[in-house]
Design an enzyme around this catalytic site. Structure first.
Site, mmCIF file in Angstrom:
data_model
loop_
_atom_site.group_PDB
_atom_site.id
_atom_site.type_symbol
_atom_site.label_atom_id
_atom_site.label_comp_id
_atom_site.label_asym_id
_atom_site.label_seq_id
_atom_site.Cartn_x
_atom_site.Cartn_y
_atom_site.Cartn_z
ATOM 1 N N ALA A 269 35.738 47.286 43.588
ATOM 2 C CA ALA A 269 36.024 48.656 43.178
ATOM 3 C C ALA A 269 35.615 48.829 41.726
ATOM 4 C CB ALA A 269 37.512 48.966 43.325
ATOM 5 N N ASN A 272 35.816 53.731 36.943
ATOM 6 C CA ASN A 272 35.294 54.920 36.282
ATOM 7 C C ASN A 272 36.428 55.831 35.833
ATOM 8 O OD1 ASN A 272 32.670 54.093 37.448
ATOM 9 N ND2 ASN A 272 33.636 54.775 39.350
ATOM 10 N N HIS A 304 44.636 47.062 39.703
ATOM 11 C CA HIS A 304 43.629 46.558 38.763
ATOM 12 C C HIS A 304 42.791 47.703 38.185
ATOM 13 C CE1 HIS A 304 40.713 43.496 37.292
ATOM 14 N NE2 HIS A 304 39.847 44.484 37.482
ATOM 15 N N GLU A 305 42.255 48.520 39.057
ATOM 16 C CA GLU A 305 41.379 49.604 38.573
ATOM 17 C C GLU A 305 42.180 50.610 37.764
ATOM 18 O OE1 GLU A 305 38.441 48.726 38.863
ATOM 19 O OE2 GLU A 305 38.743 47.281 40.485
ATOM 20 N N HIS A 308 42.837 49.346 34.275
ATOM 21 C CA HIS A 308 41.661 49.429 33.396
ATOM 22 C C HIS A 308 41.672 50.696 32.551
ATOM 23 C CE1 HIS A 308 39.024 46.063 34.004
ATOM 24 N NE2 HIS A 308 38.773 46.277 35.280
HETATM 25 N N1 PHE Z 1 34.635 46.453 36.797
HETATM 26 C C1 PHE Z 1 34.920 46.252 38.182
HETATM 27 C C2 PHE Z 1 36.301 45.647 38.229
HETATM 28 O O1 PHE Z 1 37.255 46.266 38.196
HETATM 29 C C3 PHE Z 1 34.017 45.332 38.893
HETATM 30 C C4 PHE Z 1 32.625 45.796 39.069
HETATM 31 C C5 PHE Z 1 31.631 45.260 38.286
HETATM 32 C C6 PHE Z 1 32.324 46.729 40.011
HETATM 33 C C7 PHE Z 1 30.329 45.650 38.451
HETATM 34 C C8 PHE Z 1 31.033 47.117 40.182
HETATM 35 C C9 PHE Z 1 30.050 46.585 39.401
HETATM 36 O O2 PHE Z 1 36.537 44.525 38.177
HETATM 37 ZN ZN ZN Z 2 38.084 44.820 36.562
#
Ligand code: PHE
Ligand code: ZN
Length: 877
Positions: A269, A272, A304-305, A308
């Protein structure tokens, strides 16, 4: 196309950009094959950049339609453009507007980076370097801009139009059948957090009121027809938002939070800003289609998302070398969330299992790298277990070292000081040094030094003096580019246990060395602790709670381990003692020695007493160490078939010995209550499945009968799949029948069908290779869907040790061929699959030779993507 080998990017070469982009105004007309992107950028020179430098924007497979500066179209001599970049040589004013029009084809985008189509909808994936596939940009995380996004599409084609931030305007374009939506995100963000979605989606939504009383609309959008499976994700989102308020004092900061689930997604996932996009595997769940593990995965990934938003979005990374700054910290936060929502010890055991299988394996082979790498060729290849899982372990160690109160103060300081910036590991550690008054200089080594430290413990009891001298030493094996290693700061939580299971008092000659929580900090190559005032020989319980990501080698004998298994007050070490005893049985079986059965006795005793009080924990105890665990323990000249056979022999013996206990458990744990995915019911089903699995190993006939009954009677996927997983290991009509029934029942559900592919790919039999070739021709198989590729080929390569590592090399060839076939279409997924070879050097010589030949064949292929070329190259170094 990019060329074979990408240039090396180095941390030490970091310098700020010459320009900054304050605002980005996008106007995007969605179209299946020709989406027009109109970008208006306000640029100014970066005071930290070079004077008079040209403007160099990145692109990737872009088609430029027009470019203008301050509204005036540029003439051919004022810029250079190709699909990979746009350069304005200058001279340039200190501040100007740049207007760029590009056109992209989302339908042709099979890499699933940038703007693409999934299930008939439009979506984007921009991390790490996907925004440059939408428009030319300073596509790096230290360029923060305020985005306004206007989306336009045929209403019939895309009734729902979403982008980052808040919705500010929407309407029809009269007489055209088209409509538009304008979204504004007031929070400056790097381009990798940009997202848009357009399409026909079903929505579940509710209102969330933040701690300070602000109203937020939270919504989960799924592909048409999947709405009934979206409720749990929304529930997990609400719980995550509340948890971050109570645990870290972090509130959400927009009027809406949207989660969109798509069926084609390279990773799990993506966080964004205000518009998380998910692999639908981490959103969709119902009792009939998802296992308890799926529910737990959804809870974790949603959290997790969401987390972020503060650790990653509000505070982002200065450059991609700092990736662990957001990922390690956010994994730590989601692990803590799940631990609070469920059972903390069981969550810890599960996390350590993942760490060991994924990260320890990576760290002991050619792909080993520091949590903060110093160089990379392809950043996509650094979304690794080391950055994520070991990165989280570092944060956890930091908390044990400075204590929870100082840790919280450090987090508060980090949020206060770094909010709105693109930060570094130094910025992060600086906050904790300040909050705790500690020097964290030596501790910072965890980010720089790769490899898994080995801690060796040995002890001496002096009955006359009543003392116990415990000597601890550490060493870290060499890893690529780091031939010699320095000692690390290793927090070791310990206790002493008496023969009858009592916790013995901790008094040392130097009181300061072991604190009240049993924490000892090993920060040199060797150290000795002298415990005093003992009236019996203690059994040391070391590395409680897995207090550091190290390999512990201790000289405990089997009796000591039984004491810990029976009585350790630390549940992690209780579980670990059982695993160590089981490992010893398996290693003995490999040497052809007769097996010691006291573990069986202890396990039987455990099953009749404690197991029923904490079924989730008991399920972890019943699961023997994996073949990969045993392989890591042996470390060299690995013959996966020998390991498999020895493990199976031990499993059979234990299954037979414990049959009465297991039968009783399996019966008693059946429930007629309606399915609920909560911790208690999840634990009960986990133990029931674990009992069935062990039981079937001991008695295939009885096992097949019970498994068939469970398969037929189950009213939920956890028990149905648990039964099927047992049945697929027993060749015969029952297996064929169950597989066919399952496929017929779930033929139209891709996520469930993935389970069916994965189970078959994991069968440890000779015939599996042909079965896979056949399954790859199944009408439901597609090289266009990453989940399906991972289900079939990923499961084979990563979990089926005996068949991937066939002595004839055909397993390696199958994966090498698949990687090559996939590379042109989706390099990121291809490269990930190729990492299955990461432990090839520790194989016995015949398999090692075959694996190397397959890897060399991949490496020697012309026209490889930078992704696959990088993995193949480093694997062979
Ligand atoms: N940043 C995303 C995560 O939560 C992972 C991810 C990296 C998704 C690259 C797509 C492309 O960990
Ligand atoms: Zn992440």
């Amino acid at each position: 196309m990019r060329t074979d080998t990408a240039p090396v990017v180095r941390l030490e070469d970091y310098r700020p950009t010459d320009f900054l982009i304050d605002t980005v105004v996008l106007d995007i007309a969605l179209d299946a094959t020709a989406t027009r992107v109109h970008a208006d950028l306000s640029l100014r020179r970066n005071p930290a950049g070079r004077e008079d430098a040209p403007l160099v924007l990145q692109g990737d497979e872009l088609v430029l339609l027009s470019v203008a500066r301050d509204g005036v179209p540029l003439t051919a001599d004022q810029y250079q453009a190709d699909p990979q970049g746009l350069i304005l040589p200058g001279p340039l004013p200190d501040q100007f507007r740049l207007t760029i029009e590009t056109v992209v084809n989302p339908t042709a985008n099979t890499k699933l980076m940038g703007l693409y189509r999934s299930g008939g909808n439009y979506c984007t994936q921009c991390e790490a370097e996907g925004f440059r596939r939408i428009t030319y940009f300073l596509d790096r995380p230290d360029v923060l801009s305020v985005y306004t996004t206007r989306l336009e599409a045929a209403r019939a084609d895309a009734p729902l139009l979403l982008a980052n931030g808040n919705l500010v305007e929407r309407g029809d374009i009269p007489g055209t059948g088209r409509h538009y939506a304008v979204w504004h995100d007031p929070h400056p963000k790097p381009a990798y957090l940009f997202a848009l979605v357009g399409g026909t989606l079903d929505t579940v939504a509710e209102e969330f009121v933040t701690a300070s009383g602000r109203k937020v609309e939270i919504a989960v959008h799924v592909e048409a027809g999947k709405r009934e499976r979206a409720a749990y994700a929304l529930d997990a989102l609400r719980r995550s938002m509340r948890w971050d308020e109570t645990t870290f004092g972090r509130e959400y900061d927009l009027d809406v939070f949207n989660v969109v689930a798509v069926s084609d997604f390279n990773m799990g996932a993506m966080e964004n800003k205000g518009l998380n996009i998910f692999n639908d595997k981490y959103v969709l769940a119902s009792s009939d289609t998802a296992t308890d593990a799926d529910y737990a995965g959804i809870e974790t990934v949603i959290a997790h998302e969401y987390f972020h938003n503060w650790t990653g979005n509000r505070i982002t990374c200065r450059d991609w070398f700092q990736l662990c700054l957001k990922e390690g910290l956010t994994v730590f936060r989601d692990q803590e969330f799940s631990a609070d929502e469920r059972s903390r010890p069981v969550k810890r055991i599960a996390d350590v299992r993942t760490l060991r299988t994924q990260q320890f394996a990576e760290d002991s082979g050619p792909l080993s790298h520091p949590v903060r790498p110093r160089t990379y060729r392809e950043i996509n290849n650094f979304y690794t277990a080391t950055v994520y899982e070991k990165g989280a372990e570092i944060v956890r160690m930091l908390r044990s070292l400075i204590g929870p109160a100082a840790f919280r103060r450090g987090m508060d300081l980090y949020f206060a000081r770094c909010d709105g910036t693109a930060a570094t590991i130094e910025d992060f550690l600086g906050c904790f040094a300040e909050a705790s008054g500690r020097d964290l200089g030596h501790f910072a080594q965890w980010y720089e030094q790769a490899g898994t430290p080995v801690v060796t413990a040995s002890g001496q009891y002096d009955a006359a003096a009543g003392t116990y001298r415990l000597t601890l030493s550490q060493a870290t094996p060499p890893t690529p580019g780091q031939p010699t290693k320095a000692p690390m700061v290793i927090p070791i939580v310990l206790g002493l246990v008496g023969a009858s299971g009592d916790a013995l008092p901790i008094a040392t000659t130097n009181e300061a060395t072991v604190d009240a929580d049993g924490l000892f900090v090993l920060d040199s190559a060797n150290a000795t602790i002298t415990f005093t005032g003992l009236t019996e020989r203690p059994v040391p319980s070391l590395l409680r709670g897995f207090s550091a990501p190290v390999r512990l080698e201790s000289e405990l004998n089997d009796d000591d381990l039984i004491v810990l298994f029976r009585h350790d007050s630390d549940p992690f070490n209780q579980w670990q003692a059982g695993q160590t005893l089981a490992t010893r049985l398996i290693l003995a079986a490999m040497r052809g020695e007769t097996v010691n059965t006291r573990f069986g006795e202890a396990l039987g005793h455990f099953l009749d007493s404690d197991a029923r009080n904490d079924p989730a924990f008991a399920a972890q105890v019943l699961a023997l160490p994996s073949e990969a665990d045993i392989a890591r323990d042996i470390g060299r000249d690995i013959n996966p078939t020998a390991i498999h056979n020895a493990r199976l022999a031990v499993k059979r013996a234990l299954g037979a010995e414990l049959a009465p206990h297991l039968n009783a458990l399996h019966g008693a744990l059946q429930s007629s209550e309606a399915y609920r995915p909560d911790a208690a019911n999840t634990g009960r089903r986990a133990l029931r499945n674990a009992a069935l699995d062990l039981l079937a190993a001991g008695d295939a006939t009885e096992g097949a009968a019970r498994a068939t009954a469970q398969f037929d009677e189950a009213d939920n996927m956890t028990e149905r799949l648990g039964a099927l997983a047992v049945l697929v290991l027993i060749p015969g009509a029952a297996r064929d029948h169950a597989l066919a029934t399952f496929a017929a029942r779930y033929g139209d559900n891709p996520l469930v069908l993935d389970k069916w592919f994965a189970l078959q790919a994991g069968i440890p039999e000779e015939g599996t290779l042909d079965r896979i070739t056949e399954l790859a021709r199944h009408p439901a198989f597609s090289m266009g869907n990453p989940n399906r590729i991972r289900a079939l080929f990923g499961s084979f390569a990563m979990t089926n040790a005996t068949q991937f590592n066939r002595e004839d090399g055909r397993g390696y060839d199958l994966i090498a061929d698949t990687v090559l076939a996939l590379d042109a279409r989706n390099p990121q997924v291809a490269a990930r699959l190729l990492t299955a070879f990461r432990t090839w050097r520790v194989l016995e010589p015949i398999r090692r030779g075959k694996a190397e030949a397959a890897l060399r064949r991949v490496a020697a292929t012309q026209g490889l993507s930078p992704d696959v070329s990088d993995i193949a190259g480093r694997s062979l170094e």
